[in-house]
Write an enzyme that holds these catalytic residues in place. Structure first.
Site, PDB file in Angstrom:
ATOM      1  N   ASP A 245       0.846  -1.192   0.000  1.00 59.47           N
ATOM      2  CA  ASP A 245       0.000   0.000   0.000  1.00 59.47           C
ATOM      3  C   ASP A 245       0.889   1.251   0.000  1.00 59.47           C
ATOM      4  OD1 ASP A 245      -3.146   0.525   0.475  1.00 59.47           O
ATOM      5  OD2 ASP A 245      -2.022   2.058   1.563  1.00 59.47           O
ATOM      6  N   TYR A 395      -3.578  11.131   0.864  1.00 60.78           N
ATOM      7  CA  TYR A 395      -4.013  10.893  -0.519  1.00 60.78           C
ATOM      8  C   TYR A 395      -4.014  12.186  -1.325  1.00 60.78           C
ATOM      9  CZ  TYR A 395      -5.358   6.094   0.483  1.00 60.78           C
ATOM     10  OH  TYR A 395      -5.319   4.756   0.807  1.00 60.78           O
ATOM     11  N   HIS A 452      -4.540  -7.956   0.297  1.00 63.95           N
ATOM     12  CA  HIS A 452      -3.877  -6.665   0.443  1.00 63.95           C
ATOM     13  C   HIS A 452      -3.103  -6.522   1.755  1.00 63.95           C
ATOM     14  CE1 HIS A 452      -3.332  -2.427  -0.539  1.00 63.95           C
ATOM     15  NE2 HIS A 452      -3.742  -2.108   0.671  1.00 63.95           N
TER      16      HIS A 452
END
Length: 476
Positions: A245, A395, A452
């Site tokens: 990630d 982000y 993930h």
């Protein structure tokens, strides 16, 4: 009539006088843009930064001490949580919706009931404190990390420092199950003790117990620089890196920034953003003659049908990204105020990012891979630190810029690289595509299961792959 012709000719020439230079400027600008984006650089400049409040002090050296840190809680904190859980308002779910509309509200009630009546935060704080925690101030903000050394090192064995970086919506807690496998592998029947690590797991600034940046612009390159400074402060000159990630992005930037300090880079998620004609041809031919474009049978199985797996499924799972990359503070307000909303928002990712088929289950398949104590402990790290908004801002800081023009997009990775490709990862990147960025891939493993949150879900598989990679690097 002659006069009218001359006037028209003059008007035409006047238009040309404006349009031709404008067109030339536009084409020239596009050419410069293309050339700049194509221009490759050897390394990212390390630079410097200040993320503390106000202006950087003009005088005085930053406190570089490493301070022991302990997670604590209080009756007030727990009572406030319980009050909010008791006053939660629920939305009636749709019949047969499972997790197709997001977190199933019927199952959410069960999770919250457990959270209120059975989950013991004081006990989980003790679990979190079983590893040594520290804080140190770097570039004006306090950086939290755990540092775990092996209790026993066989004679003649060298201990390899390994920095492991989490992502969103995870935390340093993701690594709690893999740490003993890496620091005491012989005790867990992983090897004869030939590869032993001391593990450093920092919290990304703005996540958990690392202070949030007070200034705009804190992105992955800044995090990479801070973590290099952290490792240097701990006395390491060379070290291994591991990430998934955002951790993958940050550790990749670290390898691009100071390759001489990175002995090896191990990743369980690959970001390869470049598109273009070559990629399009690869996708089209890959479905029919995969060997011609460097794809394996396993790549084909994981990537096709391409539109479904790489566009529809990605769109379905990336709605949060568009919110957090544009207006994170707006959505974050509600999450920071409601523990139930926060849990639904975070735990939904632990469902479908662990296994895409969990979308069809009423409980999101969460308890088939994790315990509620594990899942809620991760949520609590965000809750007690009020860090959900600052974590979402990461982000915006990273995605608001043109990705093709940033230095890290134009730099390649030349350090030895290992890739663990888990079958349930959000997107699959074949080795032949990964080589466009990572030019020195030593190992590329098709993992048999897992998604993930690899370290959290399949710690033994990931630990084995890290060790396999490090052994290969040490033999170079």
């Amino acid at each position: 009539q002659t006069i009218l012709c001359r006037l028209r000719s003059f008007e035409y020439s006047q238009k040309n006088a404006v349009l031709v230079p404008a067109a030339a400027l536009g084409i020239g600008g596009m050419l410069v843009y293309w050339l700049r984006s194509r221009h490759k650089i050897k390394a990212i400049e390390m630079g410097d930064g200040w993320w503390g409040p106000g202006e950087r002090p003009l005088q005085g050296k930053e406190d570089e001490s490493i301070r022991p840190f302990k997670i604590e809680t209080s009756d007030k904190e727990i009572e406030d949580l319980h009050r909010r859980l008791e006053q939660a308002r629920y939305t009636p779910g749709l019949e047969g919706a499972a997790f197709h509309y997001g977190f199933n509200s019927g199952y959410l009630r069960k999770v919250v009931t457990y959270w209120r009546n059975q989950f013991d935060w004081r006990k989980q704080v003790e679990v979190l404190n079983k590893y040594p925690h520290f804080q140190t101030t770097i570039e004006g903000i306090d950086i939290h990390f755990i540092h775990v050394k092996p209790s026993y090192v066989p004679h003649g064995r060298a201990v390899r420092p390994l920095l492991m970086v989490h992502g969103w919506p995870g935390s340093f807690y993701e690594f709690y199950k893999i740490i003993p496998l890496l620091t005491e592998p012989a005790r867990h029947s992983l090897n004869e003790g030939d590869v032993v690590f001391e593990v450093i797991c920092p919290s990304i600034p703005g996540y958990g117990f690392s202070e949030a940046p007070h200034q705009k612009g804190f992105e992955a390159v800044a995090a990479a620089r801070i973590f290099h400074k952290l490792m240097n402060r701990l006395g390491f000159k060379e070290y291994y890196l591991q990430g998934g990630d955002w951790g993958s992005h940050i550790t990749t930037n670290m390898a691009q920034m100071l390759p001489q300090s990175v002995k090896g880079l191990h990743l369980n998620l690959i970001f390869v953003g470049r598109q273009g004609l070559r990629r399009m041809i690869s996708v089209m031919l890959g479905a029919y003659v995969p060997w011609l474009v460097g794809l394996t049978r396993e790549d084909v199985q994981r990537m096709y049908p391409f539109i479904q797996k790489n566009i529809y499924e990605l769109l379905r799972e990336s709605g949060y990204l568009h919110i957090q990359a544009t207006k994170p503070d707006t959505a974050g307000c509600g999450l920071n105020d409601s523990p139930v909303g926060l849990a639904a928002y975070i735990l939904e990712k632990f469902s479908t990012w662990t296994d895409k088929s969990f979308l069809h289950k009423d409980d999101g398949g969460l308890e088939s891979k994790y315990s509620l104590d594990e899942l809620l402990t991760n949520v609590m790290i965000y809750w007690v630190t009020s860090s959900i908004v600052s974590s979402m801002r990461f982000y915006k800081e990273n995605i608001s810029k043109d990705p093709t023009m940033t230095a890290n997009a134009r730099a390649r990775v030349y350090v030895p690289t290992g890739i663990a490709a888990f079958p349930q990862e959000i997107v699959h990147t074949p080795r032949t595509w990964a080589k466009e960025i990572y030019r020195n891939i030593i190992t590329y493993s098709y993992m048999p299961r897992g998604g993930h949150f690899a370290a959290f879900e399949e710690p033994k598989l990931l630990a084995q792959d890290i060790m396999h990679f490090v052994r290969k690097v040490e033999q170079l």
